[in-house]
Design a protein around this motif. Sequence first.
Motif, PDB file in Angstrom:
ATOM      1  N   LYS A   1       0.849  -1.194   0.000  1.00 28.30           N
ATOM      2  CA  LYS A   1       0.000   0.000   0.000  1.00 28.30           C
ATOM      3  C   LYS A   1       0.882   1.240   0.000  1.00 28.30           C
ATOM      4  O   LYS A   1       1.812   1.350   0.799  1.00 28.30           O
ATOM      5  N   THR A   2       0.602   2.162  -0.885  1.00 23.60           N
ATOM      6  CA  THR A   2       1.448   3.332  -1.090  1.00 23.60           C
ATOM      7  C   THR A   2       0.585   4.586  -1.030  1.00 23.60           C
ATOM      8  O   THR A   2      -0.468   4.630  -1.667  1.00 23.60           O
ATOM      9  N   PRO A   3       1.009   5.589  -0.301  1.00 15.90           N
ATOM     10  CA  PRO A   3       0.218   6.817  -0.289  1.00 15.90           C
ATOM     11  C   PRO A   3       0.319   7.545  -1.630  1.00 15.90           C
ATOM     12  O   PRO A   3       1.426   7.690  -2.173  1.00 15.90           O
TER      13      PRO A   3
ATOM     14  N   GLY B   1     -10.164  -0.248  -6.748  1.00 17.87           N
ATOM     15  CA  GLY B   1      -9.429  -1.403  -7.249  1.00 17.87           C
ATOM     16  C   GLY B   1     -10.161  -2.675  -6.906  1.00 17.87           C
ATOM     17  O   GLY B   1     -11.190  -2.648  -6.233  1.00 17.87           O
ATOM     18  N   PRO B   2      -9.667  -3.807  -7.358  1.00 21.36           N
ATOM     19  CA  PRO B   2     -10.374  -5.074  -7.172  1.00 21.36           C
ATOM     20  C   PRO B   2     -10.094  -5.741  -5.829  1.00 21.36           C
ATOM     21  O   PRO B   2     -10.645  -6.803  -5.551  1.00 21.36           O
TER      22      PRO B   2
ATOM     23  N   SER C   1       0.911  -8.644 -14.634  1.00 24.12           N
ATOM     24  CA  SER C   1       1.307  -9.016 -13.270  1.00 24.12           C
ATOM     25  C   SER C   1       2.043  -7.835 -12.659  1.00 24.12           C
ATOM     26  O   SER C   1       2.495  -6.943 -13.374  1.00 24.12           O
ATOM     27  N   ASP C   2       2.102  -7.820 -11.339  1.00 19.16           N
ATOM     28  CA  ASP C   2       2.809  -6.749 -10.613  1.00 19.16           C
ATOM     29  C   ASP C   2       2.363  -5.358 -11.054  1.00 19.16           C
ATOM     30  O   ASP C   2       3.183  -4.516 -11.438  1.00 19.16           O
ATOM     31  N   PHE C   3       1.076  -5.134 -11.006  1.00 19.24           N
ATOM     32  CA  PHE C   3       0.589  -3.828 -11.475  1.00 19.24           C
ATOM     33  C   PHE C   3       0.038  -2.981 -10.325  1.00 19.24           C
ATOM     34  O   PHE C   3       0.022  -3.421  -9.179  1.00 19.24           O
ATOM     35  N   VAL C   4      -0.335  -1.762 -10.670  1.00 22.07           N
ATOM     36  CA  VAL C   4      -0.802  -0.800  -9.672  1.00 22.07           C
ATOM     37  C   VAL C   4      -2.318  -0.655  -9.781  1.00 22.07           C
ATOM     38  O   VAL C   4      -2.834  -0.481 -10.882  1.00 22.07           O
ATOM     39  N   VAL C   5      -2.992  -0.739  -8.658  1.00 20.52           N
ATOM     40  CA  VAL C   5      -4.434  -0.491  -8.637  1.00 20.52           C
ATOM     41  C   VAL C   5      -4.767   0.389  -7.450  1.00 20.52           C
ATOM     42  O   VAL C   5      -3.934   0.569  -6.531  1.00 20.52           O
TER      43      VAL C   5
ATOM     44  N   THR D   1       0.690  -1.270  -5.058  1.00 16.06           N
ATOM     45  CA  THR D   1       1.600  -1.730  -6.111  1.00 16.06           C
ATOM     46  C   THR D   1       1.797  -3.228  -5.942  1.00 16.06           C
ATOM     47  O   THR D   1       1.492  -3.799  -4.893  1.00 16.06           O
ATOM     48  N   GLY D   2       2.328  -3.866  -6.980  1.00 19.39           N
ATOM     49  CA  GLY D   2       2.587  -5.304  -6.907  1.00 19.39           C
ATOM     50  C   GLY D   2       1.340  -6.146  -6.845  1.00 19.39           C
ATOM     51  O   GLY D   2       1.349  -7.258  -6.304  1.00 19.39           O
TER      52      GLY D   2
END
Lengths: 581, 581
Positions: A254-256, A345-346, A365-369, A379-380
Amino acid sequence: MKASQFFVSTLKEAPADAEVTSHKLMTRAGMIKKLGAGIYNYMPMGLRVIRKVENIVREEMNRAGAVELTMPVVQPAELWEESGRFSKMGPELLRLKDRHDRDFVMQPTSEEAITDIARQELRSYKQLPKNFYQIQTKFRDERRPRFGIMRGREFTMKDAYSFDRDQAAAKASYDVMRVAYRAIFDRFGLKYRAVAADSGAIGGDLSEEFQVIADTGEDALIYSTGSDYAANIELAEAVALIAARGAAKEALTKTPTPGKSTCADVATLLGLPLDRTVKSLVLATDELDDKGDVKKTTVWLLLLRGDHDMNEVKVGKIAGLKDGFRFATVGEIEDHFGCKPGYLGPIGLKKPVKVVSDRTVANMSDFVVGANELDFHLTGANWGRDFPEPDAVADIRNVVAGDPSPDGQGVLAIDRGIEVGHVFYLGTKYSKSMNATFLDETGKPQPFEMGCYGIGVTRIAAAAIEQNNDARGIIWPVALAPFTVVICPIGYDRNAEVKAAADKLHDELAAVGVDVMLDDRGERPGAMFADWELIGIPVRVVISDRGLKEGQLEVQGRREEKASTVALPDIVADVRARLAA
Amino acid sequence: MKASQFFVSTLKEAPADAEVTSHKLMTRAGMIKKLGAGIYNYMPMGLRVIRKVENIVREEMNRAGAVELTMPVVQPAELWEESGRFSKMGPELLRLKDRHDRDFVMQPTSEEAITDIARQELRSYKQLPKNFYQIQTKFRDERRPRFGIMRGREFTMKDAYSFDRDQAAAKASYDVMRVAYRAIFDRFGLKYRAVAADSGAIGGDLSEEFQVIADTGEDALIYSTGSDYAANIELAEAVALIAARGAAKEALTKTPTPGKSTCADVATLLGLPLDRTVKSLVLATDELDDKGDVKKTTVWLLLLRGDHDMNEVKVGKIAGLKDGFRFATVGEIEDHFGCKPGYLGPIGLKKPVKVVSDRTVANMSDFVVGANELDFHLTGANWGRDFPEPDAVADIRNVVAGDPSPDGQGVLAIDRGIEVGHVFYLGTKYSKSMNATFLDETGKPQPFEMGCYGIGVTRIAAAAIEQNNDARGIIWPVALAPFTVVICPIGYDRNAEVKAAADKLHDELAAVGVDVMLDDRGERPGAMFADWELIGIPVRVVISDRGLKEGQLEVQGRREEKASTVALPDIVADVRARLAA
């Protein structure tokens, strides 16, 4: 034709309401004159262009075995009630009442009237196939008519309708029209593309648009650089840009992302390429009860790569979304995602939603939502590990330039176009609703298999100008030019030799069938040349005293920067060669 | 053209609502097909006729220097409010509203639109004269559309409008159109008359109707057997049939005429010729006050010979009756005459009335009039002696066959006609109401002097049929025929030689520009011949096995009772000679 016997009227300035080049130039060149919103007079110069379009269309339709008739502009509403269009069509169908208060419509097309003719006239399979067409005034009460005759309310359309005994025969009739349309558009001398179009519920490869290529066109035309694949953006198939899904390498983190609610902003913030992000679009479908009240609402999450756009027509073909969908409300989104739009996101849903993944996203794969939390993304992200596989994988995006062609040959490129023709397989939509049948070999009534084929006659003129113009004005292709040659004599009214030579050349060219205009108005050369450049006549011959003395005249093609000098005896041949080129 | 590539559809029976020959035959011949009341499809066979009419009209209009344009079918009401016609015209003007609830009309003619063009485009006297025309769809919402396309609601009209600097120039433009119309009607190959028509308030000899002669025509066309005098019945001048009034010889005698309220009955009862009786017609005019209420009513007595009929147009030109009149009520009649209608006369009035005598009656003596007493007439009535001289003597009757021609040469005869064209000097009616001016040499704005010139394009086809038909069907003049020659092969589908000969003749005729139809449908000879006789093709060539073996074919003109045999090598020349005849 001499200018004094015709009507030449040019304007320095375009009208204030003219937004597009063709509208400006047609008005300035005295081809059209506005009478009301979306309603135009065709002035003599413009009408000549329209007649040329009509004649080409008529000749090729006749050659293809279609038979011309005309159906009334004003049609009784009863017929339109039979097909259901009287109530279904919006206000673009102009409805009116006669003195006895009976309902009528002004025809925007004529499916009903031609089906009424067919059900009375085509009684046996022996009379099939048959293709009827008309070149007739149409009316479409556009909410906001604009762009001159490009999107006027009253216009001229050629509409043809084929009647066949079965689908195979209908396909053959359709193919005859496809070929005829190519002949027509080839003869116009315009650059065009025939692109596959969505054929609605019918399916199959039986809908094609004819588009005049122009930078100002409203439509995106998709074509392959390596094959003859071509389709409009609604139909052009977008393949998966990733052949197979790679293994997850990154941990879900999780990214701000404060205030970054778009994929582009998030990618920039995180220093990642946009094609590593996935956008979430939330739709809803409503199930209605017998009274028309909503019984049940389903929320859908559509996942597209950050650099891709949703294609509504494609989405409308997905099971569960075929009967109509809408964007979800903010309330519905918060209820299911626990978050406002912008960070969706999902992963970590509050309530179940149906997930549809675009083909490309399904292999990422390894995408941002979005994290379903205000000002946070993840991310990831990876399918299966972090959230379930989608309910459906489908092509739900617009193609973009550089995508692989769906036929595997070459990549896709995009032109802009103006739709001026459409060939379409109708099936039995009208014949069934209007009970239009013929008797087959066994004496059994069968509904006609129909096709319809339109060409926007007046629109062609505008599209030709959008494609062919420069700072000085219109550049007509020879086939559509109101006149193909203009003779500009210098001093017609005061130099007897110039006058005699101009009259002689006019008569010589007219005698061999050239649509020649002799400008006998006595205008100054500069104004005279500017008028005919604005009007867009393909070839100009200047007759001057000096030229006559030197035995050679200046001949200049409308696209040429400089005139050529041509010896007097060779002028007619030179002009004809230019027109034939 | 081969029948299989065209559309041939004939009916044994005419539709129930077809009252006139042209409607019956056009429907039976598959030329028109009703879509609604007064609204017709032009089927392929009929459309070819319409196009031929249009082309002749267009060529001759162009030759006469008129310039073609088109004005919209749907026109904004604002323009029609400027001319006043939006409120003045009755419900035959179809009014409609667009999606924004703005008012529009469907053009029945285009005076407003063309005047709007002229006031913008024709700025200087140097641009005059100018004549613009269009061949365009018109709509007139007839209360009771009937007679097929003879009096339809949607129809095609050629309407031309001339713009001139003064009356003399307008007259010259009008004369150009008069000449052009004669060229057009000559080319149609129809028997027609150009008759002077009433030009309304303008006066002068500047209104002429072009009428196709047909026994079924609604209009009476008056012409002199001894000169080129010709006028419609509204205008044709009726001279006094008695050169000077004779002296009174009989005493005024009251005679019982019980129940005899018509001149014819009275004449029979009294054993007198009808031309010794005088009929009394009572009109009234109302003077209105500012509020539109009747301030004063004047009663008028019109005296006509018993065998003559009143002409309302002529009555409307009499001083005091110009602003409108009506028939008097029974109450008004009793009040002034002391008697009910049927026994009225000029003698012994209760209250004063204005007396208008027809020219002939003014010179009569010893005549019969009503006694203003029920069941009584007066014989031996005489002007001056028995009642005062009339307030006015005027031509107020319709001419009858045998009247002297007003130009003193020959006597009048009457044809029946169908009005299909009209040339008319408009003056400044529209230019003044719409403020349409040009600048004269001194830079002063002047209103255009206008003329208008109509031809009922679709109506021409119906009128041609009313004039040219027989029990078998239509007989087209060559110029209007959908095809001019039909090749009828016997056994086209089973005899290779017949087929080859038919195809060859078709191609040979087509190659020299003949509009040839080859009937390749494989119909039996009787049905095939009947179809083409009904459709009215001018020349038929029958190709039979026997004919080919004998080296000669049967050629028959549509008006001929029997076929001629023509040697094979001469067929093309023979057919062409027939068409040129």
